[in-house]
Design an enzyme around this catalytic site. Sequence first.
Site, PDB file in Angstrom:
ATOM      1  N   ASP A   1      11.098   2.859   4.843  1.00 38.41           N
ATOM      2  CA  ASP A   1      11.071   1.700   5.019  1.00 38.41           C
ATOM      3  C   ASP A   1      12.346   1.036   5.012  1.00 38.41           C
ATOM      4  O   ASP A   1      13.243   1.050   4.306  1.00 38.41           O
ATOM      5  CB  ASP A   1      10.178   1.867   3.067  1.00 38.41           C
ATOM      6  CG  ASP A   1       9.515   0.289   3.736  1.00 38.41           C
ATOM      7  OD1 ASP A   1      10.126  -0.814   4.229  1.00 38.41           O
ATOM      8  OD2 ASP A   1       8.790  -0.114   3.409  1.00 38.41           O
TER       9      ASP A   1
ATOM     10  N   LYS B   1      -4.393  -0.812  15.670  1.00 36.53           N
ATOM     11  CA  LYS B   1      -5.007   0.232  14.878  1.00 36.53           C
ATOM     12  C   LYS B   1      -6.865   0.772  15.416  1.00 36.53           C
ATOM     13  O   LYS B   1      -7.479   1.640  15.076  1.00 36.53           O
ATOM     14  CB  LYS B   1      -6.116  -1.032  13.815  1.00 36.53           C
ATOM     15  CG  LYS B   1      -4.812  -1.824  12.932  1.00 36.53           C
ATOM     16  CD  LYS B   1      -3.910  -0.430  12.642  1.00 36.53           C
ATOM     17  CE  LYS B   1      -2.414  -1.191  11.005  1.00 36.53           C
ATOM     18  NZ  LYS B   1      -2.436   0.294  11.075  1.00 36.53           N
TER      19      LYS B   1
ATOM     20  N   ARG C   1       1.715  -8.330   1.193  1.00 36.64           N
ATOM     21  CA  ARG C   1       2.524  -9.612   2.040  1.00 36.64           C
ATOM     22  C   ARG C   1       1.677  -9.631   3.547  1.00 36.64           C
ATOM     23  O   ARG C   1       1.919 -10.631   3.877  1.00 36.64           O
ATOM     24  CB  ARG C   1       3.817  -8.961   2.578  1.00 36.64           C
ATOM     25  CG  ARG C   1       4.729  -8.855   1.162  1.00 36.64           C
ATOM     26  CD  ARG C   1       6.150  -8.009   1.835  1.00 36.64           C
ATOM     27  NE  ARG C   1       6.015  -6.971   2.859  1.00 36.64           N
ATOM     28  CZ  ARG C   1       6.743  -6.741   3.286  1.00 36.64           C
ATOM     29  NH1 ARG C   1       7.839  -7.789   4.108  1.00 36.64           N
ATOM     30  NH2 ARG C   1       7.344  -6.036   4.037  1.00 36.64           N
TER      31      ARG C   1
ATOM     32  N   TYR D   1      -1.663  -6.317  16.966  1.00 31.63           N
ATOM     33  CA  TYR D   1      -3.007  -5.631  16.025  1.00 31.63           C
ATOM     34  C   TYR D   1      -3.440  -4.570  15.879  1.00 31.63           C
ATOM     35  O   TYR D   1      -4.226  -3.355  15.671  1.00 31.63           O
ATOM     36  CB  TYR D   1      -2.682  -6.499  14.960  1.00 31.63           C
ATOM     37  CG  TYR D   1      -3.077  -5.438  13.426  1.00 31.63           C
ATOM     38  CD1 TYR D   1      -1.657  -5.968  12.566  1.00 31.63           C
ATOM     39  CD2 TYR D   1      -3.926  -6.036  12.600  1.00 31.63           C
ATOM     40  CE1 TYR D   1      -2.218  -4.481  11.216  1.00 31.63           C
ATOM     41  CE2 TYR D   1      -4.552  -5.138  11.426  1.00 31.63           C
ATOM     42  CZ  TYR D   1      -3.827  -5.072  10.658  1.00 31.63           C
ATOM     43  OH  TYR D   1      -4.009  -4.009   9.177  1.00 31.63           O
TER      44      TYR D   1
ATOM     45  N   SER E   1      13.183   3.686  11.749  1.00 30.48           N
ATOM     46  CA  SER E   1      12.341   3.086  12.216  1.00 30.48           C
ATOM     47  C   SER E   1      11.747   4.213  12.851  1.00 30.48           C
ATOM     48  O   SER E   1      12.361   4.512  13.741  1.00 30.48           O
ATOM     49  CB  SER E   1      12.796   1.775  13.459  1.00 30.48           C
ATOM     50  OG  SER E   1      11.854   1.227  14.017  1.00 30.48           O
ATOM     51  N   VAL E   2      10.688   4.048  12.770  1.00 27.79           N
ATOM     52  CA  VAL E   2       9.381   4.510  13.710  1.00 27.79           C
ATOM     53  C   VAL E   2       8.969   4.171  14.624  1.00 27.79           C
ATOM     54  O   VAL E   2       7.601   4.846  15.197  1.00 27.79           O
ATOM     55  CB  VAL E   2       7.696   4.480  12.549  1.00 27.79           C
ATOM     56  CG1 VAL E   2       7.662   5.461  10.947  1.00 27.79           C
ATOM     57  CG2 VAL E   2       7.321   3.470  12.563  1.00 27.79           C
TER      58      VAL E   2
ATOM     59  N   ALA F   1      -6.166  -4.584   0.791  1.00 28.46           N
ATOM     60  CA  ALA F   1      -6.325  -4.839  -0.440  1.00 28.46           C
ATOM     61  C   ALA F   1      -5.395  -6.258  -0.097  1.00 28.46           C
ATOM     62  O   ALA F   1      -4.304  -6.757   1.210  1.00 28.46           O
ATOM     63  CB  ALA F   1      -5.132  -3.741  -0.551  1.00 28.46           C
TER      64      ALA F   1
ATOM     65  N   LEU G   1       0.562  -1.321   0.078  1.00 28.31           N
ATOM     66  CA  LEU G   1      -0.339   0.259   0.057  1.00 28.31           C
ATOM     67  C   LEU G   1       0.635   1.772   0.152  1.00 28.31           C
ATOM     68  O   LEU G   1       0.224   2.030  -0.852  1.00 28.31           O
ATOM     69  CB  LEU G   1      -0.787   0.136   0.819  1.00 28.31           C
ATOM     70  CG  LEU G   1      -1.810  -0.776   1.353  1.00 28.31           C
ATOM     71  CD1 LEU G   1      -2.579  -1.144   2.468  1.00 28.31           C
ATOM     72  CD2 LEU G   1      -2.976   0.010   0.078  1.00 28.31           C
TER      73      LEU G   1
END
Length: 320
Positions: A45, A176, A207, A172, A80-81, A204, A26
């Site tokens: 990334d 989210k 991976r 996760y 890295s975030v 979508a 995405l």
Amino acid sequence: MSHPSQDADLRFDGRVAVVTGGGRGLGRAYALLLAQRGCKVVVNDLGGAIRGDGPDTSVAQNLVDEIVAAGGEAIANADSVATPEGGRAIVQAALDTWGRIDVLIHNAGNVRYGSIRDVSYDDFRSVVDVHLMGAFHVVQAAFGPMCDAGYGRIVLTSSVGGIYGNENCVNYGMSKAGMLGLNNIAALEGEAFGVKCNTIVPGAVTRMAEGIDISQYPPMGPELVAPVVGWLAHESCPVTGEMIASMAGRISRAFVAETRGVYRPQWSIEDVAAASPAFHDKGPDNPQVLDFGLHGHVEHIGYSFAMARSEALIGNTVDN
């Protein structure tokens, strides 16, 4: 007759965007679309495996090379975030290179499955640190420069797994769901400064779908979601504090709503049990579902107070 979207292209000339997790899936689709529309892009990334292991800086660089070869402007970033320092470095890359940041799309993510009962703490924290804490790290870093400039567009990433829940991905799902709070507060705090924040709820095949049987899925590539994110990131986007879902070509607005509710001046546990069907009822006999919107915290309080006052007034009138 031309299609409305063809009458005036929505472009990003002169704008600078940061896309986290922008090298694949995405994020790659977002970065490419913005670059094609004239935006300068920081492609952030780590390039690692889906669990977040084994960084590979060539992933971001390959996309940058593709954008530049097509006549666009982009730079790669592999910070890295997951740490405050990393979040600041990602945003600083845009400021150092182009002197501004207009758009922030937080798309970076990793997956480590596990149930509440069995997930290891390391796997839990790894996902929360990237999705949830990562969102805060980059938003905080970008928010000051955006507010000072009087303009900004922030797009966070949630999921149906966060809004509605899903099994074996508590890290996760929690992350989210947390986007809802950050989205609302960034929208409120940015309102006076021309900074808008919205959340994309994408579906979508990327991976992250690895191991899932997608043989019966309709077409749902990242290119179906990218225009929605492009709209949310554009200066003409009129909405803020919203969740917009995009899956398999369908676009919708997701939102928190309330039933009208029930008022009593005093409650017992038994009263609550008896009233449960009424305060759960959302139609068709009681169709009023309240969508309070961006200032929902104020509207919720005001609505509750107004109901209490009106019901108390009715009660006093009856008693008299």
